[in-house]
Design a protein around this motif. Structure first.
Motif, PDB file in Angstrom:
ATOM      1  N   LEU A  25       0.829  -1.211   0.000  1.00 24.10           N
ATOM      2  CA  LEU A  25       0.000   0.000   0.000  1.00 24.10           C
ATOM      3  C   LEU A  25       0.860   1.257   0.000  1.00 24.10           C
ATOM      4  O   LEU A  25       0.565   2.221  -0.705  1.00 24.10           O
ATOM      5  N   TYR A  29       0.696   3.817  -3.058  1.00 25.84           N
ATOM      6  CA  TYR A  29       0.261   5.181  -2.764  1.00 25.84           C
ATOM      7  C   TYR A  29       1.311   6.192  -3.223  1.00 25.84           C
ATOM      8  O   TYR A  29       0.974   7.210  -3.819  1.00 25.84           O
ATOM      9  N   ARG A  33       0.531   8.901  -6.210  1.00 21.17           N
ATOM     10  CA  ARG A  33       0.573  10.318  -5.860  1.00 21.17           C
ATOM     11  C   ARG A  33       1.826  11.015  -6.385  1.00 21.17           C
ATOM     12  O   ARG A  33       1.910  12.235  -6.340  1.00 21.17           O
ATOM     13  N   HIS A  47      -1.260  11.900   4.734  1.00 20.78           N
ATOM     14  CA  HIS A  47      -0.857  10.767   3.905  1.00 20.78           C
ATOM     15  C   HIS A  47      -0.676   9.517   4.763  1.00 20.78           C
ATOM     16  O   HIS A  47      -1.109   8.426   4.407  1.00 20.78           O
ATOM     17  N   ILE A  51      -2.931   5.924   4.652  1.00 22.24           N
ATOM     18  CA  ILE A  51      -2.328   4.610   4.421  1.00 22.24           C
ATOM     19  C   ILE A  51      -2.652   3.662   5.567  1.00 22.24           C
ATOM     20  O   ILE A  51      -3.000   2.493   5.352  1.00 22.24           O
TER      21      ILE A  51
END
Length: 78
Positions: A25, A29, A33, A47, A51
């Motif tokens: 993840l 991510y 991003r 952030h 997560i």
């Protein structure tokens, strides 16, 4: 290939997915991003919370479906 061996491998992958999902993840991510991984140490806490929330949602889903998946894998083994 032996069916029991393959089912055993799938069972182990299912169990290990809980541990491997967090780094996956985090990596996905950061790729989506466009943030470097080093940015998370100095970055915005939003952030990090997102997560962690996604990981906890995965763990809750894993706990919910764990018995079903293991029962299905055991049934396929026979």
């Amino acid at each position: 290939m032996d069916n029991g061996l393959f089912i055993s491998f799938l069972s182990q992958c299912w169990r290990w997915s809980v541990f491997l999902m967090f780094p996956l993840l985090l990596f996905l991510y950061s790729q989506l991003r466009g943030l470097p991984l080093a940015e998370f140490d100095n970055g915005v806490n939003q952030h990090k919370w997102l997560i962690i929330l996604l990981y906890f949602l995965y763990v809750l889903l894993w706990l919910r479906f764990n018995r079903r998946v293991l029962a299905m894998l055991e049934q396929r083994r026979r």
